[in-house]
Design a protein around this motif. Structure first.
Motif, PDB file in Angstrom:
ATOM      1  N   ASN A 137       9.035  -7.740   0.777  1.00  0.00           N
ATOM      2  CA  ASN A 137      10.395  -7.307   0.693  1.00  0.00           C
ATOM      3  C   ASN A 137      10.456  -6.482  -0.627  1.00  0.00           C
ATOM      4  OD1 ASN A 137      13.021  -6.819   1.415  1.00  0.00           O
ATOM      5  ND2 ASN A 137      13.566  -8.906   0.555  1.00  0.00           N
ATOM      6  N   LEU A 138       9.572  -5.479  -0.838  1.00  0.00           N
ATOM      7  CA  LEU A 138       9.841  -4.723  -1.982  1.00  0.00           C
ATOM      8  C   LEU A 138      10.124  -3.520  -1.632  1.00  0.00           C
ATOM      9  CD1 LEU A 138       6.267  -5.687  -3.575  1.00  0.00           C
ATOM     10  CD2 LEU A 138       8.360  -6.497  -3.952  1.00  0.00           C
ATOM     11  N   SER A 193       5.039  -2.011  -9.232  1.00  0.00           N
ATOM     12  CA  SER A 193       3.763  -2.398  -8.458  1.00  0.00           C
ATOM     13  C   SER A 193       2.528  -1.253  -8.870  1.00  0.00           C
ATOM     14  CB  SER A 193       3.993  -2.464  -7.057  1.00  0.00           C
ATOM     15  OG  SER A 193       4.958  -3.466  -6.773  1.00  0.00           O
ATOM     16  N   LEU A 194       2.900   0.000  -8.477  1.00  0.00           N
ATOM     17  CA  LEU A 194       1.938   0.783  -8.785  1.00  0.00           C
ATOM     18  C   LEU A 194       1.589   1.151 -10.259  1.00  0.00           C
ATOM     19  CD1 LEU A 194       0.214   3.106  -7.381  1.00  0.00           C
ATOM     20  CD2 LEU A 194       2.011   4.928  -7.654  1.00  0.00           C
ATOM     21  N   ALA A 253       9.064 -10.667 -10.596  1.00  0.00           N
ATOM     22  CA  ALA A 253       7.604 -10.353 -11.093  1.00  0.00           C
ATOM     23  C   ALA A 253       6.990  -9.926  -9.486  1.00  0.00           C
ATOM     24  CB  ALA A 253       7.030 -11.640 -11.811  1.00  0.00           C
ATOM     25  N   ALA A 254       7.493 -10.168  -8.384  1.00  0.00           N
ATOM     26  CA  ALA A 254       6.476 -10.373  -7.142  1.00  0.00           C
ATOM     27  C   ALA A 254       5.922  -8.921  -7.176  1.00  0.00           C
ATOM     28  CB  ALA A 254       7.685 -10.606  -6.000  1.00  0.00           C
ATOM     29  N   GLY A 255       6.646  -7.841  -7.372  1.00  0.00           N
ATOM     30  CA  GLY A 255       6.034  -6.289  -7.334  1.00  0.00           C
ATOM     31  C   GLY A 255       4.940  -6.163  -8.223  1.00  0.00           C
ATOM     32  N   ASP A 256       5.242  -6.956  -9.464  1.00  0.00           N
ATOM     33  CA  ASP A 256       4.418  -6.776 -10.306  1.00  0.00           C
ATOM     34  C   ASP A 256       2.690  -7.371  -9.884  1.00  0.00           C
ATOM     35  OD1 ASP A 256       5.990  -5.265 -11.948  1.00  0.00           O
ATOM     36  OD2 ASP A 256       6.355  -7.194 -13.282  1.00  0.00           O
ATOM     37  N   LEU A 257       3.132  -8.623  -9.221  1.00  0.00           N
ATOM     38  CA  LEU A 257       1.802  -9.353  -8.796  1.00  0.00           C
ATOM     39  C   LEU A 257       1.094  -8.852  -7.824  1.00  0.00           C
ATOM     40  CD1 LEU A 257       3.504 -13.006  -8.878  1.00  0.00           C
ATOM     41  CD2 LEU A 257       1.412 -12.159 -10.220  1.00  0.00           C
ATOM     42  N   VAL A 258       1.972  -8.080  -6.703  1.00  0.00           N
ATOM     43  CA  VAL A 258       1.443  -7.378  -5.658  1.00  0.00           C
ATOM     44  C   VAL A 258       0.689  -6.289  -6.266  1.00  0.00           C
ATOM     45  CG1 VAL A 258       1.827  -5.939  -3.753  1.00  0.00           C
ATOM     46  CG2 VAL A 258       2.971  -7.978  -3.949  1.00  0.00           C
TER      47      VAL A 258
END
Length: 216
Positions: free
Chosen positions: A114-115, A121-122, A170-175
């Protein structure tokens, strides 16, 4: 534009400079209410409903101008620049190919986590790859603590978590770190320690090299 600022901008390698410029312009356009975030986010339904630009704009919106915006933009620019100047010096096509493959992987993962926006993330892909390729480099983080480069992505994810007050932020950073790890594995570990030879990550298409004017 002041001469010093103009000189600083022109010294940034072209891929990083283009990404930085588009990101800043996108956030400024949102801030000035020229466009809205609802026109930029990625979703498979919107993408296949004749809105293909969302697969691109999602990588250039770091949010409204805030502390979190400055945090992500600063570290992305710093380590993307360092990676492009070192590992990818005079190899613009190879760096663009790395970011393109990473973008495709992130687009595929976006619905699972759900991003809607994938810029941060990139941004963590070059940060992660640089940290893995400089394992013994000490880093003074925020002038407070000194860590070695491999711990940099973890420290930045933790700071993003604290800054936003939620692990979901921080979920996007982890992905992004996960995708960076995949790229690092196929570019460095696979070619060095396993079957060897080029693979889909390390082999940049010849057409892309011709486009950027890089040697084969």
């Amino acid at each position: 534009m002041p001469v010093g600022l103009e000189a600083w901008i022109t010294q940034i390698p072209p891929i990083t400079r283009g990404w930085l410029a588009l990101s800043v312009l996108t956030s400024l356009a949102v801030q000035c209410q020229i466009i809205t975030p609802l026109q930029l986010y990625f979703s498979p339904r919107a993408f296949f409903n004749y809105q293909p630009w969302r697969a691109v704009t999602t990588f250039f919106y770091f949010g409204s101008i805030s502390l979190d915006f400055v945090f992500h933009l600063f570290f992305f620019m710093r380590y993307s620049r360092m990676l492009e100047e070192s590992s990818f010096a005079n190899r613009r096509a190879d760096y663009f190919w790395l970011l393109l493959l990473s973008s495709i992987m992130l687009l595929c993962l976006s619905p699972l986590f759900n991003l809607p926006f994938l810029s941060s993330s990139l941004a963590f892909v070059p940060i992660y790859l640089w940290s893995r390729r400089h394992p013994s480099t000490p880093i003074a983080l925020f002038g407070l603590i000194t860590i070695t480069a491999p711990y940099l992505p973890v420290a930045l994810v933790a700071f993003s978590w604290l800054l936003n007050g939620s692990w979901k932020a921080a979920a996007g950073d982890l992905v992004g770190c996960a995708v960076g790890h995949i790229c690092w594995f196929f570019m460095d570990v696979w070619t060095r320690e396993m079957v060897g030879g080029e693979n889909f990550v390390s082999r940049t298409p010849a057409g892309l090299k011709r486009l950027f004017g890089d040697p084969y």
